[in-house]
Structures are given as structure tokens and as C-alpha cells.
Design a protein around this motif. Structure first.
Motif, PDB file in Angstrom:
ATOM      1  N   VAL A 191      -5.712  -8.333  -4.805  1.00  0.00           N
ATOM      2  CA  VAL A 191      -5.965  -8.036  -6.145  1.00  0.00           C
ATOM      3  C   VAL A 191      -6.030  -6.724  -6.684  1.00  0.00           C
ATOM      4  CG1 VAL A 191      -8.305  -8.344  -7.343  1.00  0.00           C
ATOM      5  CG2 VAL A 191      -7.850 -10.190  -5.942  1.00  0.00           C
ATOM      6  N   TYR A 192      -6.511  -5.734  -5.912  1.00  0.00           N
ATOM      7  CA  TYR A 192      -6.434  -4.419  -6.282  1.00  0.00           C
ATOM      8  C   TYR A 192      -5.013  -4.219  -6.778  1.00  0.00           C
ATOM      9  CZ  TYR A 192     -11.326  -3.587  -4.818  1.00  0.00           C
ATOM     10  OH  TYR A 192     -12.771  -3.794  -4.714  1.00  0.00           O
ATOM     11  N   MET A 193      -3.983  -4.272  -5.845  1.00  0.00           N
ATOM     12  CA  MET A 193      -2.716  -4.160  -6.039  1.00  0.00           C
ATOM     13  C   MET A 193      -1.804  -4.739  -7.108  1.00  0.00           C
ATOM     14  SD  MET A 193      -2.364  -1.706  -3.761  1.00  0.00           S
ATOM     15  CE  MET A 193      -0.803  -1.281  -3.990  1.00  0.00           C
ATOM     16  N   SER A 194      -2.653  -6.095  -7.449  1.00  0.00           N
ATOM     17  CA  SER A 194      -2.086  -6.797  -8.651  1.00  0.00           C
ATOM     18  C   SER A 194      -2.648  -6.160 -10.104  1.00  0.00           C
ATOM     19  CB  SER A 194      -2.527  -8.166  -8.763  1.00  0.00           C
ATOM     20  OG  SER A 194      -1.897  -8.907  -7.569  1.00  0.00           O
ATOM     21  N   MET A 195      -3.969  -5.591  -9.902  1.00  0.00           N
ATOM     22  CA  MET A 195      -4.371  -4.980 -10.979  1.00  0.00           C
ATOM     23  C   MET A 195      -4.007  -3.486 -11.404  1.00  0.00           C
ATOM     24  SD  MET A 195      -8.773  -5.342 -10.124  1.00  0.00           S
ATOM     25  CE  MET A 195      -9.104  -4.417 -11.434  1.00  0.00           C
ATOM     26  N   VAL A 196      -3.055  -2.885 -10.623  1.00  0.00           N
ATOM     27  CA  VAL A 196      -2.265  -1.780 -11.150  1.00  0.00           C
ATOM     28  C   VAL A 196      -0.922  -1.819 -11.502  1.00  0.00           C
ATOM     29  CG1 VAL A 196      -3.929  -0.469  -9.436  1.00  0.00           C
ATOM     30  CG2 VAL A 196      -1.713  -1.461  -8.583  1.00  0.00           C
ATOM     31  N   LYS A 197      -0.650  -3.216 -11.781  1.00  0.00           N
ATOM     32  CA  LYS A 197       0.790  -3.411 -12.476  1.00  0.00           C
ATOM     33  C   LYS A 197       0.543  -3.034 -13.698  1.00  0.00           C
ATOM     34  CE  LYS A 197       1.947  -7.398  -9.267  1.00  0.00           C
ATOM     35  NZ  LYS A 197       2.290  -8.791  -9.314  1.00  0.00           N
ATOM     36  N   GLU A 198       1.647  -2.719 -14.250  1.00  0.00           N
ATOM     37  CA  GLU A 198       2.024  -1.962 -15.681  1.00  0.00           C
ATOM     38  C   GLU A 198       1.362  -3.010 -16.708  1.00  0.00           C
ATOM     39  OE1 GLU A 198       5.966  -0.844 -16.561  1.00  0.00           O
ATOM     40  OE2 GLU A 198       6.015   0.524 -14.874  1.00  0.00           O
ATOM     41  N   ASP A 199       1.344  -4.402 -16.601  1.00  0.00           N
ATOM     42  CA  ASP A 199       0.607  -5.148 -17.498  1.00  0.00           C
ATOM     43  C   ASP A 199      -0.763  -5.132 -17.473  1.00  0.00           C
ATOM     44  OD1 ASP A 199       3.303  -6.213 -18.242  1.00  0.00           O
ATOM     45  OD2 ASP A 199       3.113  -7.835 -16.858  1.00  0.00           O
ATOM     46  N   MET A 200      -1.273  -4.437 -16.607  1.00  0.00           N
ATOM     47  CA  MET A 200      -2.993  -4.467 -16.481  1.00  0.00           C
ATOM     48  C   MET A 200      -3.023  -2.817 -16.432  1.00  0.00           C
ATOM     49  SD  MET A 200      -4.438  -7.710 -14.268  1.00  0.00           S
ATOM     50  CE  MET A 200      -6.185  -6.805 -14.687  1.00  0.00           C
ATOM     51  N   TYR A 201      -3.796  -2.477 -15.353  1.00  0.00           N
ATOM     52  CA  TYR A 201      -4.414  -1.066 -15.410  1.00  0.00           C
ATOM     53  C   TYR A 201      -3.340  -0.027 -15.130  1.00  0.00           C
ATOM     54  CZ  TYR A 201      -8.793  -3.620 -16.058  1.00  0.00           C
ATOM     55  OH  TYR A 201      -9.955  -4.202 -16.815  1.00  0.00           O
ATOM     56  N   GLY A 202      -2.285  -0.452 -14.694  1.00  0.00           N
ATOM     57  CA  GLY A 202      -1.095   0.337 -14.174  1.00  0.00           C
ATOM     58  C   GLY A 202      -0.517   1.045 -15.344  1.00  0.00           C
ATOM     59  N   GLY A 203      -0.903   0.583 -16.737  1.00  0.00           N
ATOM     60  CA  GLY A 203      -0.212   1.056 -17.677  1.00  0.00           C
ATOM     61  C   GLY A 203      -0.953   0.530 -19.146  1.00  0.00           C
ATOM     62  N   ASP A 204      -0.656  -0.915 -19.375  1.00  0.00           N
ATOM     63  CA  ASP A 204      -0.981  -1.173 -20.837  1.00  0.00           C
ATOM     64  C   ASP A 204      -2.621  -1.109 -20.965  1.00  0.00           C
ATOM     65  OD1 ASP A 204       1.478  -1.972 -21.069  1.00  0.00           O
ATOM     66  OD2 ASP A 204       1.488  -4.022 -21.105  1.00  0.00           O
ATOM     67  N   MET A 205      -3.374  -1.730 -20.033  1.00  0.00           N
ATOM     68  CA  MET A 205      -4.940  -1.935 -20.357  1.00  0.00           C
ATOM     69  C   MET A 205      -5.709  -0.476 -20.013  1.00  0.00           C
ATOM     70  SD  MET A 205      -5.800  -5.600 -18.837  1.00  0.00           S
ATOM     71  CE  MET A 205      -7.492  -5.609 -19.218  1.00  0.00           C
ATOM     72  N   SER A 206      -5.072   0.291 -19.399  1.00  0.00           N
ATOM     73  CA  SER A 206      -5.791   1.679 -18.915  1.00  0.00           C
ATOM     74  C   SER A 206      -5.505   2.686 -19.911  1.00  0.00           C
ATOM     75  CB  SER A 206      -5.472   2.215 -17.449  1.00  0.00           C
ATOM     76  OG  SER A 206      -4.169   2.236 -17.459  1.00  0.00           O
ATOM     77  N   VAL A 207      -4.511   2.723 -20.542  1.00  0.00           N
ATOM     78  CA  VAL A 207      -3.778   3.858 -21.062  1.00  0.00           C
ATOM     79  C   VAL A 207      -3.087   3.653 -22.422  1.00  0.00           C
ATOM     80  CG1 VAL A 207      -2.609   6.113 -21.208  1.00  0.00           C
ATOM     81  CG2 VAL A 207      -3.642   5.459 -19.096  1.00  0.00           C
ATOM     82  N   LEU A 208      -1.847   2.663 -22.268  1.00  0.00           N
ATOM     83  CA  LEU A 208      -0.933   2.758 -23.319  1.00  0.00           C
ATOM     84  C   LEU A 208      -1.520   1.952 -24.662  1.00  0.00           C
ATOM     85  CD1 LEU A 208       1.980   2.935 -23.996  1.00  0.00           C
ATOM     86  CD2 LEU A 208       2.339   0.640 -23.179  1.00  0.00           C
ATOM     87  N   PHE A 209      -1.987   0.828 -24.265  1.00  0.00           N
ATOM     88  CA  PHE A 209      -2.755  -0.007 -25.479  1.00  0.00           C
ATOM     89  C   PHE A 209      -3.926   0.723 -26.207  1.00  0.00           C
ATOM     90  CE2 PHE A 209      -0.431  -4.206 -25.047  1.00  0.00           C
ATOM     91  CZ  PHE A 209       0.915  -3.809 -25.113  1.00  0.00           C
ATOM     92  N   PRO A 210      -4.834   0.872 -25.380  1.00  0.00           N
ATOM     93  CA  PRO A 210      -6.187   1.505 -26.054  1.00  0.00           C
ATOM     94  C   PRO A 210      -6.099   3.030 -26.721  1.00  0.00           C
ATOM     95  CG  PRO A 210      -6.351   1.332 -23.969  1.00  0.00           C
ATOM     96  CD  PRO A 210      -5.268   0.686 -24.085  1.00  0.00           C
TER      97      PRO A 210
END
Length: 478
Positions: free
Chosen positions: A49-68
Motif C-alpha cells: 500500500v505504501y509503495m502504491s501511494m508514492v506512485k506519481e498519480d498519487m503522493y509521488g507527484g500529483d496529489m502531494s505537489v503538482l496539482f495542489p
């Protein structure tokens, strides 16, 4: 329906290529009947789960930094689909396309968590030594992801659009083929809070597992608890959730729990430039996600391809804030720099990225990754709650705790007799959390007007600019 297709995909393969977690844990496996029969199997599922969460579509990019950060106007872009987000214009089909993968990946991970939780429901502490930790982490993660989906894709709880509030997002708690109906904004908050409160109870062992002084290098499931959704993550998330909801009384209660634990301290000023750079602070991070990739992702977007640039006036955020004494906001020089790129000087935010992504180059105690929530946010929540209560002096004390830690003159030592305001707290929030994906939610909570650089115009605060579009598939008749 998209949700049904997601669940069908989960049956055939649970985790795809999650790799090793901290290079010390087993690789995630394809789900089978025996996976949850051992503690190692449950732990593998959670690591996945943790490793899936850091994919770019989630917190590895889009949800953590890029979009917001693009939505908040902290970064500008003229790239393809993203330009519509930068304009806060979600009417175009490209805006929906931009958000689609984030929605899909989030609910995919939620389905993984529900599978874990349902299998744990058939076990007990008699079966697994760390049963409560497993359950607490899974519940906490399920709540945290739903909460971010709510903040992104639903109207705020103070919206006057009752129809929009009645159908926010699905809060999925079952690993099933059945389509989960949408819950109202209020219902999602209730379910998030319920999951987080149960997680807090389950994770009480972290009081022992997380000492006040942490040196890193922890091994096994109970080591490196900063990389797991831990007890203090549950309390800090409850503070953030109540704050976003507008319930400052409860927000203050949980923020105070985290602060009073004395497990999290501000870093020394000489470490300000490095403590977040592609790593999780062992002092300030309450909960972070392990990854070696977010640095390269951000560097590629920001520096190499120039798809994210700082607005021309960004430095003004850090000017004229230190008071009458000579001094500076040390975050300005620590977190930003000018660099030559193809012959032109370019301002870049180096706060959470690094040109090098070589894990072997850093041998310190901290872990690679990024913070999901840090201790300064708890002080801002305390300051705002106390200000609302009319306790202006103590509100200022909490704000000054962060201000002085960053090398600035305290508000108490500036204009004598001057009380702090909500704007003072908001300004400090923006400076401290720049690049961490939180400012847009601060604006949304207060329904603030937004100056949009791409339009050279100020847009009035409204549901329209603060609610991302649902993927088209979710708009099909249910």
C-alpha cells in the motif's frame, strides 16, 4: 462504472511492482488465500500500500505537489492539460482527463486497504503480535486518502449548494464488486473521523515505539515508525480534518496532543536547507512516505522540462516579515535558489528536491521520502484556535514558536501591543508549507479570492474554482 472496473482489476493482481520498502522488507506479492495467514503476509500487504501511494498519480507527484501547488498559484505552468488547472478552469475535457488517474489510483489503493481490513476482521491479537498496529495503519490510511479526495473533488462543508454537498465522494469500506454510493460531505467527514479515532486507539503502542530522540535506521515493522501511519499521524490528521471542517475546538485538542507528546521538535536553523531535501525529518516529520523518486520527479518537472515555474512575485512572500530588527526569513535562502539553465537565470524551489537522486550519496539517519504532515502545522492550528477563542496572547506564542525557530523576530517583539491576526497565521502557513501541497486547501477552507497568474485576474472564491471535476465515468447514471 469506473469503481467496478477498479475492483475487477484488484482481483487479478493486488500490487504491481511495488519493490522493496526501505530495501529491508520483502517484495509485495500477488494476493492468494494464504497471504493473510501470517504476520509477514499482512506486513507485505501494508508495505505494498505504501509503495502504491508514492506512485506519481498519487503522493509521488500529483496529489502531494503538482496539482495542489499549481491550483494554489505557487507554481505556474503552460503544459498541455495542466494549463486548465492553472487557470482554475475545469470545464474543458482536458481538466477531467488530468484528474482521472489520481482518482483511479486513490480508489485502487483504498480497495487494497479494505481487503487488508476485512481479512484482519477475521483475525485477532491472538493471531498477530502487532494486530492493533496493522489495523490502525490500515484504517488511518483509508481515512487519509478519502479525506484528500474530499478536499480535492467535493465542495467545502460551508458551501451553500446543498445538492453538491449531498453527493461528495464515495467512502468505500468494502472490498466488493458492488458500486459504493456517494456520501454527503458531512457523512464523509464523520467516516474519516471515525476511522481516525479508531486508528488512534489501535496505535497507542507508538508511545513506546517512537522515542523522543530518533536516529533512524530502524528495522522491521516496528522500526522507522515515521514511515508508517502512526499514533501521532492519527492525532495530527484529526487536527487537520477538524481544522478543515471548521471545528477549531477539536482541532486544537488533537494538535495539542501531538505537541504535548514532545516527540517532534523544530530543526536547528543550520539544518534548514537540508532537513526536507528528498528526506523525512527525524525531528519535524510526524508522518512521511518513503521513496527515492519524488526528488527526480520534481527536478524533472521544475528544472529540466520547466513545466513548473515560480511566479515572478514569489519572493515577496518572504520579505518584510522579520520585524524592525535586522534579520531575515532564513527559509528564503534555504529553500530557494537561482540557477543557470540554458543561459538564463532561473529561480527554483529546492525545498523538497535535489539534483542528485543517488541514494548512496546520503548516509545520514533520515529516510528518503517526503513529509505528509509536520509539526509546524500543529502550531498554526493551535494559534488559530486560540485566536478564535479570544486568547490572543497565547495564540501569538504558538505562532512565534515557529517564527523564532525559522530565525525571525517574534511577533511579540515587533510592534509592541500589536495582536496577531488570521492573516498573519495564513501568511506564515504559506511560507512554511510552500511546495507541500497545502495552500490551496487553506484558501478553499476560507473561500478566498484567488489571483490567477495565467489570466492576470482575480477569481472570486466559489465552489466552481475549489472543486476539481469528477472523471466522466463517475457522472454516469448510478
Amino acid at each position: 462504472m469506473m469503481m467496478k472496473r477498479i475492483l475487477l482489476a484488484c482481483i487479478s493482481l493486488f500490487f504491481l511492482g511495488c519493490g522493496n520498502f526501505l530495501d529491508i522488507n520483502p517484495e509485495s506479492e500477488v494476493v492468494n488465500d494464504d497471504m493473510f495467514s501470517t504476520a509477514e503476509g499482512v506486513e507485505d500487504a501494508l508495505y505494498g500500500v505504501y509503495m502504491s501511494m508514492v506512485k506519481e498519480d498519487m503522493y509521488g507527484g500529483d496529489m502531494s505537489v503538482l496539482f495542489p501547488e499549481i491550483l494554489a498559484q505557487n507554481f505556474l505552468t503552460d503544459e498541455g492539460y495542466w494549463i486548465y488547472l492553472s487557470r482554475l478552469d475545469y470545464s474543458d475535457v482536458y481538466a477531467r482527463v488530468s484528474c482521472k488517474d489520481m482518482w483511479i489510483q486513490s480508489y485502487l489503493v483504498i480497495s487494497y486497504l479494505n481487503n487488508i481490513i476485512e481479512n484482519l476482521d477475521q483475525k485477532s491479537v491472538k493471531d498477530f503480535k502487532y494486530y492493533d498496529l496493522y489495523r490502525g495503519e490500515a484504517l488511518g490510511l483509508r481515512a487519509a486518502i478519502h479525506f484528500d479526495l474530499l478536499r480535492l473533488f467535493a465542495v467545502h462543508i460551508n458551501s451553500t449548494n446543498e445538492n453538491a454537498k449531498a453527493e461528495a465522494i464515495p467512502y468505500v469500506t468494502k472490498y466488493t464488486f458492488k458500486v459504493t454510493p456517494f456520501s454527503s460531505v458531512e457523512e464523509v467527514y464523520e467516516k474519516v473521523i471515525t476511522d481516525l479515532k479508531e486508528a488512534e486507539i489501535c496505535l497507542v503502542e507508538d508511545k513506546i515505539l517512537m522515542p523522543k530522540i530518533r536516529k533512524g535506521g530502524g528495522k522491521g515493522f516496528t522500526g522507522a515508525r515515521e514511515l508508517h501511519f502512526n499514533l501521532y499521524a492519527a492525532q495530527a490528521m484529526l487536527a487537520r480534518v477538524y481544522w478543515m471542517k471548521g471545528d477549531l475546538t477539536n482541532a486544537k485538542k488533537y494538535a495539542d496532543k501531538v505537541i504535548q507528546s514532545e516527540k517532534f521538535q523544530f530543526v536547528d536553523q543550520e539544518d534548514l536547507a537540508t532537513f526536507m531535501k528528498r528526506r523525512i525529518s527525524l525531528s519535524e516529520t510526524i508522518w512521511g512516505l518513503y521513496t527515492t523518486e519524488i526528488s527526480s520527479f520534481l527536478y524533472d518537472m521544475h528544472m529540466v522540462k520547466t513545466l513548473m515555474t515560480l511566479p515572478s512575485n514569489w519572493k515577496l512572500l518572504y520579505k518584510n516579515t522579520e520585524g524592525p530588527e535586522p534579520g531575515e526569513d532564513k527559509r528564503l535562502s534555504a529553500w530557494f535558489l537561482s540557477k543557470e539553465n540554458t543561459g538564463n537565470s532561473k529561480d527554483i524551489c529546492v525545498k523538497i528536491m535535489d539534483e542528485s537522486n543517488d541514494a548512496s550519496e546520503y548516509s545520514g539517519g533520515a529516510y528518503f521520502g517526503f513529509s505528509m504532515i509536520r509539526i509546524p502545522e500543529m502550531y498554526y492550528i493551535m494559534a488559530e484556535a486560540l485566536l478564535e477563542e479570544g486568547d490572543k496572547e497565547h495564540a501569538r506564542d504558538y505562532l512565534d514558536a515557529v517564527v523564532s525557530a525559522r530565525g525571525m523576530v517574534k511577533f511579540a517583539d515587533r510592534d509592541t501591543g500589536k495582536d496577531i491576526t488570521l492573516d498573519d497565521i495564513m501568511n506564515e502557513r504559506r511560507k512554511e508549507l510552500f511546495g507541500e501541497g497545502q495552500w490551496w486547501f487553506c484558501l478553499k477552507r476560507l473561500n478566498r479570492d484567488v489571483y490567477v497568474h495565467a489570466l492576470d485576474a482575480t477569481l472570486k472564491g466559489s465552489d466552481r474554482i475549489y472543486t476539481l471535476p469528477l472523471p466522466t465515468e463517475e457522472l454516469d447514471p448510478r
